[in-house]
Design a protein around this motif. Structure first.
Motif, short mmCIF file in Angstrom:
data_model
loop_
_atom_site.label_atom_id
_atom_site.label_comp_id
_atom_site.label_asym_id
_atom_site.label_seq_id
_atom_site.Cartn_x
_atom_site.Cartn_y
_atom_site.Cartn_z
N SER A 42 0.83 -1.20 0.00
CA SER A 42 0.00 0.00 0.00
C SER A 42 0.86 1.25 0.00
N ALA A 43 0.30 2.32 -0.55
CA ALA A 43 0.91 3.65 -0.50
C ALA A 43 -0.22 4.67 -0.57
N HIS A 44 0.07 5.89 -0.14
CA HIS A 44 -0.91 6.98 -0.23
C HIS A 44 -0.35 8.10 -1.08
N VAL A 45 -1.26 8.75 -1.83
CA VAL A 45 -0.93 9.96 -2.59
C VAL A 45 -1.93 11.02 -2.19
N TYR A 46 -1.42 12.14 -1.70
CA TYR A 46 -2.26 13.29 -1.36
C TYR A 46 -2.12 14.32 -2.46
N TRP A 47 -3.24 14.87 -2.92
CA TRP A 47 -3.22 16.01 -3.83
C TRP A 47 -3.55 17.20 -2.95
N TYR A 48 -2.55 17.99 -2.64
CA TYR A 48 -2.69 19.08 -1.68
C TYR A 48 -2.86 20.42 -2.38
N ALA A 49 -3.92 21.12 -2.00
CA ALA A 49 -4.19 22.50 -2.43
C ALA A 49 -4.10 22.67 -3.95
N GLU A 50 -4.40 21.62 -4.69
CA GLU A 50 -4.37 21.65 -6.15
C GLU A 50 -3.02 22.09 -6.71
N ARG A 51 -1.94 21.95 -5.90
CA ARG A 51 -0.64 22.40 -6.40
C ARG A 51 0.48 21.38 -6.29
N GLU A 52 0.30 20.32 -5.45
CA GLU A 52 1.36 19.33 -5.35
C GLU A 52 0.82 17.98 -4.92
N PHE A 53 1.62 16.95 -5.21
CA PHE A 53 1.32 15.60 -4.77
C PHE A 53 2.30 15.26 -3.65
N ILE A 54 1.81 14.63 -2.60
CA ILE A 54 2.65 14.14 -1.52
C ILE A 54 2.43 12.64 -1.46
N VAL A 55 3.50 11.87 -1.71
CA VAL A 55 3.42 10.41 -1.78
C VAL A 55 4.11 9.83 -0.55
N THR A 56 3.46 8.86 0.10
CA THR A 56 4.02 8.29 1.32
C THR A 56 3.87 6.77 1.38
N SER A 57 4.75 6.17 2.15
CA SER A 57 4.76 4.72 2.34
C SER A 57 3.87 4.36 3.54
N ILE A 58 3.50 3.08 3.61
CA ILE A 58 2.57 2.60 4.62
C ILE A 58 3.21 1.48 5.44
N MET A 59 2.89 1.45 6.74
CA MET A 59 3.20 0.31 7.61
C MET A 59 1.87 -0.28 8.04
N SER A 60 1.67 -1.57 7.77
CA SER A 60 0.43 -2.22 8.21
C SER A 60 0.55 -3.72 8.02
N VAL A 61 -0.34 -4.41 8.72
CA VAL A 61 -0.58 -5.83 8.49
C VAL A 61 -2.09 -5.98 8.39
N PRO A 62 -2.59 -7.03 7.73
CA PRO A 62 -4.05 -7.18 7.61
C PRO A 62 -4.73 -7.11 8.97
N GLY A 63 -5.81 -6.35 9.03
CA GLY A 63 -6.58 -6.22 10.26
C GLY A 63 -6.04 -5.20 11.24
N SER A 64 -4.98 -4.49 10.89
CA SER A 64 -4.42 -3.50 11.81
C SER A 64 -4.68 -2.10 11.30
N VAL A 65 -4.40 -1.15 12.15
CA VAL A 65 -4.42 0.25 11.76
C VAL A 65 -3.25 0.46 10.80
N ILE A 66 -3.35 1.45 9.94
CA ILE A 66 -2.23 1.74 9.05
C ILE A 66 -1.51 2.99 9.54
N LEU A 67 -0.22 3.05 9.26
CA LEU A 67 0.60 4.17 9.66
C LEU A 67 1.45 4.58 8.46
N GLU A 68 1.44 5.86 8.16
CA GLU A 68 2.32 6.37 7.10
C GLU A 68 3.71 6.52 7.69
N VAL A 69 4.70 5.96 7.00
CA VAL A 69 6.07 5.95 7.52
C VAL A 69 7.05 6.48 6.49
N GLY A 70 8.22 6.85 6.98
CA GLY A 70 9.27 7.31 6.09
C GLY A 70 9.07 8.74 5.65
N GLU A 71 10.01 9.20 4.86
CA GLU A 71 9.98 10.56 4.35
C GLU A 71 9.07 10.62 3.11
#
Length: 188
Positions: A42-71
């Motif tokens: 998994s990964a997340h991409v945020y489209w912020y203020a219609e001016r930039e994308f912020i891409v982040t990595s995920i820490m998770s296992v099935p059935g757990s909460v997810i946490l965005e990790v790393g730079e």
């Protein structure tokens, strides 16, 4: 061969063993990472203020909460689709398949994505952002895009793409734009 594989199979590609990562593709690397962790990425991409994308990595296992990790990676909105797709694949490959730590003592202002946005407040960041959650489903990438804050959290835009950088970047951009149009229309 399942429906996803048939839908996205390239001519002459009979099965996963024929995958190669040439320029502009991360299919083999994603296949190997999925096999190594025994699950989806998994990964997340945020489209912020219609001016930039912020891409982040995920820490998770099935059935757990997810946490965005790393730079997070911060990219301008006019970034090439191939570069956006490559950044997404890089963050998918950094997926950490461990149980996230307890988040009770963390402050929302410590959220790396919020800090990368340089917004003044977390609530302001959330109001100006749309989120695309990307997850592998075998060798296909499932994309779900929606505003971070919405009175209709049950609604989102969905799309599928291959781990081919230019295609993935274009599909994620379209899914986020579609979610934005639907949000501005008062539906999301």
């Amino acid at each position: 061969m399942n429906a996803f594989r048939r839908l996205f199979a390239r001519q002459g590609q009979a099965d996963d063993d024929s995958l190669t990562d040439g320029p502009g593709s991360s299919a083999l690397a994603i296949k190997r990472k999925r096999a190594a962790i025994g699950g989806e990425l998994s990964a997340h991409v945020y489209w912020y203020a219609e001016r930039e994308f912020i891409v982040t990595s995920i820490m998770s296992v099935p059935g757990s909460v997810i946490l965005e990790v790393g730079e997070p990676s911060v990219l301008p909105f006019d970034v090439a689709d191939e570069d956006l797709g490559r950044a997404i694949c890089e963050h998918l490959l950094r997926h950490d398949a461990r149980q996230p730590p307890n988040l009770r003592d963390r402050k929302s202002t410590e959220w790396p994505v919020f800090r990368a946005s340089r917004d003044r407040s977390v609530s302001g960041f959330k109001a100006k952002s749309l989120l695309a959650s990307i997850e592998t489903v075998d060798l296909v990438l499932s994309i779900e895009a929606a505003p971070l804050t919405s009175p209709h959290a049950e609604l989102s835009m969905k799309a599928l793409a291959q781990p081919i950088h230019a295609e993935l970047g274009a599909v994620v951009r379209r899914a986020l734009k579609a979610a934005d149009v639907v949000r501005k229309a008062g539906i999301l």
